[in-house]
Design a protein around this motif. Structure first.
Motif, PDB file in Angstrom:
ATOM      1  N   SER A  28       0.835  -1.197   0.000  1.00  0.00           N
ATOM      2  CA  SER A  28       0.000   0.000   0.000  1.00  0.00           C
ATOM      3  C   SER A  28       0.874   1.252   0.000  1.00  0.00           C
ATOM      4  CB  SER A  28      -0.925   0.017   1.220  1.00  0.00           C
ATOM      5  OG  SER A  28      -0.160   0.111   2.402  1.00  0.00           O
ATOM      6  N   GLN A  29       0.278   2.368  -0.375  1.00  0.00           N
ATOM      7  CA  GLN A  29       0.992   3.631  -0.443  1.00  0.00           C
ATOM      8  C   GLN A  29       1.322   4.135   0.955  1.00  0.00           C
ATOM      9  OE1 GLN A  29      -1.664   6.194  -2.626  1.00  0.00           O
ATOM     10  NE2 GLN A  29      -0.758   5.603  -4.562  1.00  0.00           N
ATOM     11  N   THR A  33       2.577   9.656   0.334  1.00  0.00           N
ATOM     12  CA  THR A  33       2.136   9.474  -1.049  1.00  0.00           C
ATOM     13  C   THR A  33       0.635   9.711  -1.172  1.00  0.00           C
ATOM     14  OG1 THR A  33       3.898   7.868  -1.412  1.00  0.00           O
ATOM     15  CG2 THR A  33       2.086   7.843  -2.984  1.00  0.00           C
ATOM     16  N   GLU A  34      -0.134   9.210  -0.211  1.00  0.00           N
ATOM     17  CA  GLU A  34      -1.589   9.422  -0.226  1.00  0.00           C
ATOM     18  C   GLU A  34      -1.922  10.906  -0.105  1.00  0.00           C
ATOM     19  OE1 GLU A  34      -3.094   6.962   2.926  1.00  0.00           O
ATOM     20  OE2 GLU A  34      -2.705   5.110   1.836  1.00  0.00           O
ATOM     21  N   ASN A  37      -1.196  12.771  -3.274  1.00  0.00           N
ATOM     22  CA  ASN A  37      -2.267  12.506  -4.228  1.00  0.00           C
ATOM     23  C   ASN A  37      -3.454  13.439  -3.991  1.00  0.00           C
ATOM     24  OD1 ASN A  37      -3.689  10.901  -6.290  1.00  0.00           O
ATOM     25  ND2 ASN A  37      -4.917  10.221  -4.564  1.00  0.00           N
TER      26      ASN A  37
END
Length: 150
Positions: A28-29, A33-34, A37
């Motif tokens: 998973s990120q 990173t999330e 985004n």
């Protein structure tokens, strides 16, 4: 004889070391990173295009915004802010320059802050965005901003 002893010694170690950890790693990120985004694909893109649907995905419903624009106090709810973005000519349609960048992101557990610089129209905004991971997703829960003249 020495080689046999070395090989026997090596086989005496358990095989549950690094290779086992790699096998169980999650793909998973990372939180950073999330958050990137959310900033890049919802917040920056929403501002640039004037896309209120994207901005609604970035902000927590009860988020608040504070700051000053050229010394004038600024205070809005996320709903008021998003409505204002939807009612203005977007930077995309205005033909004026737009540059937005992430200066930093700090994450501790389920909270995070991001420092952003957004240049649009004749403004040079610095934003300090606070995130909280709510119901499995990172949402903007507060924003402070100021306009800085070069």
């Amino acid at each position: 004889m020495k080689l046999s002893l070395i090989i026997a010694w090596l086989f005496s170690f358990p095989l549950n070391g690094h290779a086992q950890n790699v096998k169980n790693m999650k793909t998973s990120q990372t939180p950073e990173t999330e958050i990137r985004n959310v900033i890049e694909n919802y917040y920056f893109k929403g501002i640039y295009e004037g896309n209120t649907d994207l901005l609604k995905k970035a902000f927590y419903e009860g988020a608040l915004l504070f700051g000053d624009v050229d010394g004038v106090p600024y205070c809005k709810t996320a709903e008021q802010y998003i409505e204002g973005v939807g009612n203005r000519v977007s930077p995309e349609k205005s033909g004026k320059g737009f540059k937005a960048e992430i200066l930093s992101i700090d994450v501790i557990n389920s909270i995070a802050t991001a420092k952003l610089n957004v240049r649009m129209y004749d403004f040079n905004y610095y934003n300090f965005i606070t995130f909280n991971k709510i119901d499995g997703r990172w949402s903007i829960v507060s924003k402070t901003l100021t306009n800085v003249h070069p």
